[in-house]
Design an enzyme around this catalytic site. Sequence first.
Site, PDB file in Angstrom:
ATOM      1  N   LYS A 250      28.206 -27.187 -27.038  1.00 20.29           N
ATOM      2  CA  LYS A 250      27.088 -28.121 -26.857  1.00 20.29           C
ATOM      3  C   LYS A 250      27.659 -29.532 -26.916  1.00 20.29           C
ATOM      4  O   LYS A 250      28.075 -30.006 -27.967  1.00 20.29           O
ATOM      5  CB  LYS A 250      26.042 -27.921 -27.950  1.00 20.29           C
ATOM      6  CG  LYS A 250      24.823 -28.801 -27.776  1.00 20.29           C
ATOM      7  CD  LYS A 250      23.752 -28.459 -28.789  1.00 20.29           C
ATOM      8  CE  LYS A 250      22.419 -29.087 -28.444  1.00 20.29           C
ATOM      9  NZ  LYS A 250      22.449 -30.528 -28.306  1.00 20.29           N
ATOM     10  N   ARG A 418      10.871 -24.249 -23.188  1.00 22.60           N
ATOM     11  CA  ARG A 418      11.755 -24.151 -24.333  1.00 22.60           C
ATOM     12  C   ARG A 418      11.603 -22.725 -24.834  1.00 22.60           C
ATOM     13  O   ARG A 418      10.797 -22.420 -25.692  1.00 22.60           O
ATOM     14  CB  ARG A 418      11.342 -25.154 -25.415  1.00 22.60           C
ATOM     15  CG  ARG A 418      12.366 -25.286 -26.525  1.00 22.60           C
ATOM     16  CD  ARG A 418      11.913 -26.248 -27.596  1.00 22.60           C
ATOM     17  NE  ARG A 418      11.977 -27.655 -27.231  1.00 22.60           N
ATOM     18  CZ  ARG A 418      13.087 -28.373 -27.160  1.00 22.60           C
ATOM     19  NH1 ARG A 418      14.247 -27.817 -27.414  1.00 22.60           N
ATOM     20  NH2 ARG A 418      13.058 -29.638 -26.834  1.00 22.60           N
TER      21      ARG A 418
END
Length: 585
Positions: A250, A418
């Site tokens: 990430k 999401r």
Amino acid sequence: MKYQVVAAAYRDLEQASGRLILIDRLAVLLAQTPEELLPKVCYLCQGLVAPEFAAVDLGLAEKLALRAVATATGVEPVEVVAAVREAGDLGQAAEQLLAATAGEREPSLHVDTVVDTLHEIARAGGSGSQGRKLGLLADLLALATPLEARYLLRLVTGNLRLGIGTPTILDALAQVYTGSRKDRPVLERAYNICCDLGLVAATLASGGLTAVQKLQVRAGNPVRVMLAQRLSDAGEILTRLGGQCMAEYKYDGMRLQAHRTADGHIELFTRRQERVSSQFPDVVELLQTGLGPREAILEGEVVAYDAAAGELRPFQEVMFRRRKHGIAEAARDVPIGLFCFELLYADGEDFTGLPYLERRTRLADAITLSDRLRLTTAMEVATAPALDAAFEQAVADGSEGLVCKATGSTAIYQAGARGWLWIKLKRDYRTELADTVDLVVVGAYAGRGRRRGTYGAVLLAAYNPDAELYQTVGRCGTGFSDAELAALPARLAPLIRAERPARVDSRVPADVWFEPSLVLEVLSAELTLSPNHTAGWGQLKDDGGLSMRFPRFTGRWRDDKEPQDATTSQQLVELYRTARRAPAD
Ligand code: AMP
């Protein structure tokens, strides 16, 4: 269709409360709207005259709009100001002034005329544009009914605030064109992949639900981004993802969605669909050369990246330099890298419905990797310990953590959602160092690119007096001036050793080893646990030591210090513990 019909709907919507009533009232308006006007009316319901990403900026400051009201009504500007003060908003003030000066005027404005004029207002630029904008608006107001004037003014000044969101409009569209709201998800998916309510409405009106289902992503229309859920436990993440996943680094930067259209133009959108190509000419250039397909939609994270040292840098450096020194200078001084993680479309093919692994393969095929155009580091993981290890490696390498992605056949790209197909694993604490540390140079790495011929980064160590060892805490290639870099090989040459010196405790290789001697001062954003570095090994974690995140040479060589006077491993352990006790987020 008269604009008065829209204005009357606005009035009712403004007064209505309750979602169902809003949907019903919107449905009445949409049912009254002829098919060819449907897109325009949909945008007007959103308080826009074009899809939001088109960024049509009416650019009318309240002051200018106020002068247009004065012109259209023949009332002195000071009186308009007074009316605004009394009514509380320009729209209402204009409505009252117009009612007083024009009385019962028959509605004559057409939706087409209004929208076209508003586009003309937006297009007016350059010298004299303020006057032209004012004139165009005053002309509209001179024909408007008082109610129309209220909403025209709110629209052009960006204060429409009807309190209805896009989902409500989609509900109303479904109700009118399919007879019920149950198919709204179909419309929603379509909206999420094109961000254009007018396009969805027109497709529905002309081809029904089947046509909407067939809508595909298209280069030029931003796709609402897929987002990740968050969990802090590796085992739980794997359970959620069906026992295995792809763990991607990430990166801590800014997400960009790049679109190359058939004309070769590259547009970059943020995750909120704002256009930012002009801010990232370096990214545009990277993609112009590295992107294979003629037309494509690709996603990646742009980060501050020192390609010569192979180091990720804090992204704030990019934003800070851009604000302070301008884009061209920042592009030169704080180079970026684009770490790509998605390909949503290429040359007529929509990949959003394909499983993740297939999209990843297409992505790898579509780009020619270079120093700065890269794929996100990703590894397949099927056990919790392996996922934990991947996480630690990711953090040790300067990334924020992991985004764990489902790899099954149903792992499509869920635009605008999401969901649980992506789960992020981030550090939940920060251990920022306010102080500098003094570390010993024990190794170095050959420079690449701009740093060819000198070192790209040095390997640094803390001292452990008990074991009489120099224990590594990471590499550092940032903070060296060009002159310092050029002087490095000569400065370090006398210390070169053919093998790793016995007193250097390292689990990582180096291109060149040095006798521990030179001390330099380093500022690091934070300390993290690392499987690669040996400082404090075993003290905080059985099989891990400490490493620095984003270390930067302050420019100060501590020639006054012997290597034994450097910061000790124990001091780093204490610093880590203190920082964790007082989390600074
Ligand atoms: P968050 O903003 O914390 O919800 O995390 C999601 C964001 O992480 C995304 O919107 C991207 O900007 C960013 N990101 C960094 N690396 C990746 C990656 N490998 N895959 C997906 N998103 C990533």
